[in-house]
Scaffold this motif. Sequence first.
Motif, short mmCIF file in Angstrom:
data_model
loop_
_atom_site.label_atom_id
_atom_site.label_comp_id
_atom_site.label_asym_id
_atom_site.label_seq_id
_atom_site.Cartn_x
_atom_site.Cartn_y
_atom_site.Cartn_z
N GLY A 95 0.82 -1.20 0.00
CA GLY A 95 0.00 0.00 0.00
C GLY A 95 0.86 1.25 0.00
O GLY A 95 2.08 1.19 0.17
N ASP A 96 0.23 2.39 -0.15
CA ASP A 96 0.97 3.65 -0.29
C ASP A 96 1.80 4.00 0.93
O ASP A 96 2.82 4.68 0.81
N THR A 97 1.36 3.60 2.10
CA THR A 97 2.06 3.99 3.32
C THR A 97 2.73 2.82 4.05
O THR A 97 3.24 2.98 5.16
N ASP A 98 2.76 1.64 3.45
CA ASP A 98 3.31 0.46 4.11
C ASP A 98 4.81 0.61 4.36
O ASP A 98 5.56 1.02 3.48
N ARG A 99 5.22 0.26 5.57
CA ARG A 99 6.63 0.24 5.94
C ARG A 99 6.95 -1.08 6.61
O ARG A 99 6.07 -1.74 7.16
N LEU A 100 8.23 -1.44 6.62
CA LEU A 100 8.66 -2.64 7.33
C LEU A 100 8.97 -2.37 8.79
O LEU A 100 8.97 -3.30 9.61
N LEU A 101 9.25 -1.11 9.13
CA LEU A 101 9.48 -0.72 10.51
C LEU A 101 8.52 0.40 10.89
O LEU A 101 8.27 1.30 10.08
N ASP A 102 8.02 0.35 12.10
CA ASP A 102 7.13 1.40 12.57
C ASP A 102 7.93 2.69 12.78
O ASP A 102 8.98 2.68 13.44
N PRO A 103 7.47 3.82 12.22
CA PRO A 103 8.24 5.07 12.32
C PRO A 103 8.45 5.54 13.76
O PRO A 103 9.48 6.14 14.06
N ARG A 104 7.51 5.26 14.64
CA ARG A 104 7.61 5.77 16.01
C ARG A 104 8.49 4.90 16.90
O ARG A 104 9.39 5.39 17.58
N SER A 105 8.26 3.59 16.88
CA SER A 105 8.99 2.70 17.78
C SER A 105 10.25 2.13 17.16
O SER A 105 11.15 1.69 17.87
N GLY A 106 10.30 2.09 15.81
CA GLY A 106 11.42 1.46 15.14
C GLY A 106 11.38 -0.05 15.17
O GLY A 106 12.38 -0.71 14.85
N LEU A 107 10.24 -0.64 15.52
CA LEU A 107 10.10 -2.09 15.59
C LEU A 107 9.40 -2.63 14.34
O LEU A 107 8.69 -1.90 13.66
N PRO A 108 9.60 -3.91 14.03
CA PRO A 108 8.96 -4.49 12.84
C PRO A 108 7.44 -4.36 12.89
O PRO A 108 6.81 -4.59 13.93
N THR A 109 6.85 -4.01 11.76
CA THR A 109 5.40 -3.86 11.65
C THR A 109 4.74 -5.23 11.48
O THR A 109 5.40 -6.23 11.20
N GLU A 110 3.42 -5.24 11.62
CA GLU A 110 2.68 -6.48 11.33
C GLU A 110 2.92 -6.90 9.89
O GLU A 110 3.05 -8.10 9.59
N LEU A 111 2.97 -5.94 8.98
CA LEU A 111 3.21 -6.24 7.58
C LEU A 111 4.55 -6.96 7.41
O LEU A 111 4.67 -7.93 6.66
N CYS A 112 5.58 -6.49 8.12
CA CYS A 112 6.90 -7.12 8.04
C CYS A 112 6.82 -8.57 8.48
O CYS A 112 7.37 -9.47 7.83
N HIS A 113 6.11 -8.82 9.58
CA HIS A 113 5.98 -10.20 10.06
C HIS A 113 5.19 -11.05 9.07
O HIS A 113 5.49 -12.24 8.91
N GLU A 114 4.20 -10.47 8.41
CA GLU A 114 3.45 -11.24 7.41
C GLU A 114 4.32 -11.62 6.23
O GLU A 114 4.28 -12.75 5.75
N TRP A 115 5.11 -10.66 5.73
CA TRP A 115 6.02 -10.99 4.62
C TRP A 115 7.00 -12.07 5.04
O TRP A 115 7.36 -12.94 4.24
N TYR A 116 7.45 -12.03 6.26
CA TYR A 116 8.43 -13.01 6.74
C TYR A 116 7.81 -14.38 7.01
O TYR A 116 8.33 -15.41 6.59
N LEU A 117 6.67 -14.37 7.69
CA LEU A 117 6.10 -15.63 8.16
C LEU A 117 5.18 -16.31 7.17
O LEU A 117 5.02 -17.53 7.21
N LYS A 118 4.57 -15.56 6.27
CA LYS A 118 3.53 -16.14 5.44
C LYS A 118 3.90 -16.23 3.96
O LYS A 118 3.07 -16.62 3.15
N THR A 119 5.11 -15.91 3.59
CA THR A 119 5.48 -16.03 2.19
C THR A 119 6.80 -16.74 2.00
O THR A 119 7.24 -16.94 0.88
N ARG A 120 7.46 -17.12 3.07
CA ARG A 120 8.74 -17.81 2.97
C ARG A 120 8.52 -19.32 2.97
O ARG A 120 7.66 -19.84 3.66
N ASP A 121 9.35 -20.03 2.26
CA ASP A 121 9.28 -21.49 2.25
C ASP A 121 10.21 -22.00 3.33
O ASP A 121 11.28 -22.53 3.08
N SER A 122 9.80 -21.83 4.59
CA SER A 122 10.67 -22.16 5.71
C SER A 122 9.86 -22.71 6.86
O SER A 122 8.64 -22.59 6.91
#
Length: 388
Positions: A95-122
């Motif tokens: 999406g237009d505003t999607d980031r891998l890290l939250d701008p305020r906390s600097g921690l991984p976003t839910e989107l980042c975890h989804e890309w990592y956990l739900k699209t990797r063959d691991s």
Amino acid sequence: MSEEPARASGAWLADAGVPLMHTLAGAIIALAETTGLDAFTLPYPPEAQRALDRTALACLRRGAAPPHSIPELVSWCRSRPIANWPLDLPPDAVGDTDRLLDPRSGLPTELCHEWYLKTRDSATRRYDRDIIHEAFTRCRESGEPDSYTSFRRLLVERPVRTSAEFFTDRTDWQLAPVRDLLGLIYLPVPASHRGADGEGYAVCGRCATLLIPLVGGGWWCERDACRRQGSAPIDRRLPVAETGGLVQLARPLRQFVTWPGRAEIELERILLAAGLSVQMWPGYDAYDLRVTFPDGWVWAIDVKDWAHPGLLGTNATAVRREPPYDEAFWVVPTHRIRDRPDYIDVYNRNRPEHAEDLVLLTDRQVMDTARQRLRAGRCRNREDDPDA
């Protein structure tokens, strides 16, 4: 909540930026878990160097200036929406505003975890499903369906436990078939979750998971839905001296079991109040809610609280037929649509052919449809019985 392995469509796999997104998300998670994103230490995890190298190559192919170091790459993940990166991505990938890290906390976003956990063959991608599968297998072999329901409610309603609470859980006879699993999925809470000046820990009043203290004061909730509602309310404080060793669910289970589970339980509450019969996680979690209307019509509902509608679409698969039902839906919390109005359209565009009939509704649409169906049923009854 029931999840299945990712089924990325051919169109997504053909775009060079999609594997790179997997690599970037994995690198960010690895850095967060091994060095901390605010205090880099050498050596960097191999995933981080691989992500930097591949991002630099993608930039050079597009004639753009690349990040020159891992700290600079992390800065990109925090400050630049992915849509502004020089990557070859399919239209629905971000999406237009999607980031891998939250701008305020600097921690991984839910989107980042989804890309990592739900699209990797691991194995990591399957972690939450493997735990749930192991739990229902054990309960089914023991002939204890109520034990499985208790296990699921524990994960949804009590993701954070003090030492005394956790002892009670592990000695609860109802949880006997899954007792040793609890020690695998409830993990010690890192000291970084403690507030400053002896504040101890704080539990979110909306999602029941631990809040994270921010530099300069205040608390941050890792769940998108909480942050968009404003400052997280504190449900309870847990002084360090009184916890006896605090534990919380592993992140994949918090994100893919606890959070959608809270939406499931809220749906259960409202549908029961409307006079419907509701069974939670029937058939050892064949789906999330089995809703029976007075005329015997049955709905099967699976709740999906995902940040990324495209990833959700590529994961779409038919709802299992047992226990039997008349209609089946996937349901997404309404807040996801408020955040991204094209959510359902993106989901529909990315469904594989075998799931093209799987309808995605919001929780509000489900409740409205249920009420309409109940009203229609009462009208039919009055027509059939004028004296009613």
